[in-house]
Design a protein around this motif. Sequence first.
Motif, PDB file in Angstrom:
ATOM      1  N   TRP A 104       0.855  -1.187   0.000  1.00 16.00           N
ATOM      2  CA  TRP A 104       0.000   0.000   0.000  1.00 16.00           C
ATOM      3  C   TRP A 104       0.892   1.239   0.000  1.00 16.00           C
ATOM      4  N   GLN A 105       0.390   2.335  -0.568  1.00 14.92           N
ATOM      5  CA  GLN A 105       1.146   3.586  -0.658  1.00 14.92           C
ATOM      6  C   GLN A 105       0.687   4.557   0.425  1.00 14.92           C
ATOM      7  N   ARG A 106       1.661   5.187   1.084  1.00 18.51           N
ATOM      8  CA  ARG A 106       1.382   6.154   2.153  1.00 18.51           C
ATOM      9  C   ARG A 106       1.450   7.573   1.620  1.00 18.51           C
ATOM     10  N   CYS A 107       0.454   8.386   1.992  1.00 21.33           N
ATOM     11  CA  CYS A 107       0.416   9.808   1.681  1.00 21.33           C
ATOM     12  C   CYS A 107       0.013  10.541   2.964  1.00 21.33           C
ATOM     13  N   ARG A 108       0.370  11.810   3.047  1.00 21.53           N
ATOM     14  CA  ARG A 108      -0.004  12.600   4.224  1.00 21.53           C
ATOM     15  C   ARG A 108      -0.717  13.872   3.802  1.00 21.53           C
ATOM     16  N   THR A 109      -1.670  14.275   4.634  1.00 21.26           N
ATOM     17  CA  THR A 109      -2.396  15.520   4.408  1.00 21.26           C
ATOM     18  C   THR A 109      -1.864  16.583   5.354  1.00 21.26           C
ATOM     19  N   GLY A 110      -2.176  17.841   5.076  1.00 20.45           N
ATOM     20  CA  GLY A 110      -1.868  18.942   5.990  1.00 20.45           C
ATOM     21  C   GLY A 110      -0.397  19.180   6.171  1.00 20.45           C
ATOM     22  N   SER A 111      -0.081  19.778   7.300  1.00 18.33           N
ATOM     23  CA  SER A 111       1.301  20.052   7.672  1.00 18.33           C
ATOM     24  C   SER A 111       1.494  19.606   9.110  1.00 18.33           C
ATOM     25  N   GLU A 112       2.716  19.541   9.541  1.00 16.77           N
ATOM     26  CA  GLU A 112       3.011  19.019  10.878  1.00 16.77           C
ATOM     27  C   GLU A 112       2.140  19.633  11.973  1.00 16.77           C
ATOM     28  N   ASN A 113       1.689  18.818  12.915  1.00 14.42           N
ATOM     29  CA  ASN A 113       0.944  19.222  14.117  1.00 14.42           C
ATOM     30  C   ASN A 113      -0.383  19.924  13.836  1.00 14.42           C
ATOM     31  N   GLN A 114      -1.021  19.661  12.711  1.00 14.13           N
ATOM     32  CA  GLN A 114      -2.291  20.313  12.418  1.00 14.13           C
ATOM     33  C   GLN A 114      -3.338  19.295  11.985  1.00 14.13           C
ATOM     34  N   GLY A 115      -3.520  18.253  12.781  1.00  8.75           N
ATOM     35  CA  GLY A 115      -4.553  17.276  12.490  1.00  8.75           C
ATOM     36  C   GLY A 115      -4.271  16.445  11.258  1.00  8.75           C
ATOM     37  N   ASP A 116      -3.016  16.192  10.999  1.00  9.73           N
ATOM     38  CA  ASP A 116      -2.643  15.438   9.814  1.00  9.73           C
ATOM     39  C   ASP A 116      -3.247  14.038   9.803  1.00  9.73           C
ATOM     40  N   GLN A 117      -3.430  13.543   8.589  1.00 11.24           N
ATOM     41  CA  GLN A 117      -3.882  12.177   8.369  1.00 11.24           C
ATOM     42  C   GLN A 117      -2.829  11.467   7.525  1.00 11.24           C
ATOM     43  N   GLU A 118      -2.620  10.202   7.825  1.00  6.93           N
ATOM     44  CA  GLU A 118      -1.805   9.357   6.973  1.00  6.93           C
ATOM     45  C   GLU A 118      -2.791   8.518   6.181  1.00  6.93           C
ATOM     46  N   ILE A 119      -2.775   8.655   4.859  1.00  6.30           N
ATOM     47  CA  ILE A 119      -3.715   7.973   3.976  1.00  6.30           C
ATOM     48  C   ILE A 119      -2.972   6.831   3.284  1.00  6.30           C
ATOM     49  N   TRP A 120      -3.562   5.643   3.302  1.00  3.84           N
ATOM     50  CA  TRP A 120      -2.971   4.471   2.662  1.00  3.84           C
ATOM     51  C   TRP A 120      -3.899   3.987   1.561  1.00  3.84           C
ATOM     52  N   THR A 121      -3.359   3.881   0.333  1.00  3.94           N
ATOM     53  CA  THR A 121      -4.148   3.424  -0.813  1.00  3.94           C
ATOM     54  C   THR A 121      -3.371   2.355  -1.567  1.00  3.94           C
ATOM     55  N   LYS A 122      -4.116   1.581  -2.357  1.00  7.48           N
ATOM     56  CA  LYS A 122      -3.511   0.559  -3.208  1.00  7.48           C
ATOM     57  C   LYS A 122      -4.354   0.443  -4.460  1.00  7.48           C
ATOM     58  N   ALA A 123      -3.696   0.443  -5.618  1.00 10.95           N
ATOM     59  CA  ALA A 123      -4.411   0.336  -6.892  1.00 10.95           C
ATOM     60  C   ALA A 123      -5.312  -0.896  -6.879  1.00 10.95           C
ATOM     61  N   GLY A 124      -6.569  -0.695  -7.263  1.00 13.29           N
ATOM     62  CA  GLY A 124      -7.525  -1.791  -7.351  1.00 13.29           C
ATOM     63  C   GLY A 124      -8.240  -2.138  -6.054  1.00 13.29           C
ATOM     64  N   ALA A 125      -7.808  -1.548  -4.935  1.00 14.38           N
ATOM     65  CA  ALA A 125      -8.457  -1.845  -3.652  1.00 14.38           C
ATOM     66  C   ALA A 125      -9.794  -1.120  -3.566  1.00 14.38           C
ATOM     67  N   ARG A 126     -10.755  -1.723  -2.915  1.00 15.75           N
ATOM     68  CA  ARG A 126     -12.076  -1.116  -2.739  1.00 15.75           C
ATOM     69  C   ARG A 126     -12.132  -0.192  -1.533  1.00 15.75           C
ATOM     70  N   VAL A 127     -11.056  -0.174  -0.721  1.00 17.28           N
ATOM     71  CA  VAL A 127     -11.018   0.641   0.495  1.00 17.28           C
ATOM     72  C   VAL A 127      -9.715   1.417   0.553  1.00 17.28           C
ATOM     73  N   ARG A 128      -9.689   2.402   1.455  1.00 22.11           N
ATOM     74  CA  ARG A 128      -8.480   3.136   1.813  1.00 22.11           C
ATOM     75  C   ARG A 128      -8.457   3.260   3.328  1.00 22.11           C
ATOM     76  N   PHE A 129      -7.307   3.559   3.881  1.00 18.30           N
ATOM     77  CA  PHE A 129      -7.136   3.722   5.318  1.00 18.30           C
ATOM     78  C   PHE A 129      -6.718   5.150   5.603  1.00 18.30           C
ATOM     79  N   SER A 130      -7.216   5.707   6.700  1.00 20.65           N
ATOM     80  CA  SER A 130      -6.848   7.047   7.126  1.00 20.65           C
ATOM     81  C   SER A 130      -6.585   7.013   8.626  1.00 20.65           C
ATOM     82  N   MET A 131      -5.336   7.306   9.024  1.00 18.89           N
ATOM     83  CA  MET A 131      -4.974   7.273  10.441  1.00 18.89           C
ATOM     84  C   MET A 131      -4.638   8.669  10.924  1.00 18.89           C
ATOM     85  N   ASP A 132      -5.185   9.031  12.076  1.00 14.86           N
ATOM     86  CA  ASP A 132      -4.869  10.305  12.717  1.00 14.86           C
ATOM     87  C   ASP A 132      -3.403  10.307  13.140  1.00 14.86           C
ATOM     88  N   LEU A 133      -2.730  11.427  12.904  1.00 12.73           N
ATOM     89  CA  LEU A 133      -1.356  11.588  13.351  1.00 12.73           C
ATOM     90  C   LEU A 133      -1.241  12.617  14.461  1.00 12.73           C
TER      91      LEU A 133
END
Length: 155
Positions: A104-133
């Motif tokens: 799975w590929q990891r991406c991040r939203t936002g900037s440091e210390n501002q409610g960032d999310q780590e988003i995990w996706t994979k080509a062809g997957a029906r779901v994605r994951f989003s973890m609070d940082l």
Amino acid sequence: MSATLAACQPAPPPPPPANVSFDGLPVTGTRAFAEQLGFTPCIDTGSALRCRRGGVTILGAGPYQGAVDVARRQAAGFSQLTLWHDTDQSALFAVVEALGIRGWQRCRTGSENQGDQEIWTKAGARVRFSMDLSYWGKRRLRVLPEAGQATGKCW
């Protein structure tokens, strides 16, 4: 001159999301689907029915607490699974480590210390994951239906 007035009726509620699971856990669907997969009891929170299950494992990691929030409107369903650990903020990192190992590929939203999310996706997957940082809140991991939405900066 005659005029015909159309009756004004509220729009019918949208149908519930399709039943989708990942690793034996409900991600979207109906209350009956969540209950079939062990998410009971369902408690009225005022805005939704929260259906919970303890002892949840995913990708070999856990146990965690899990919940789906079923909307109160008619024909309601739920559109995400939320996982958390009551006492260990770092426990969910085992899941994202397992995702990385599985390609799975990891991406991040936002900037440091501002409610960032780590988003995990994979080509062809029906779901994605989003973890609070966020350091300050209770860390949660959400499993969401994949809809091709933006992911942030990936590395």
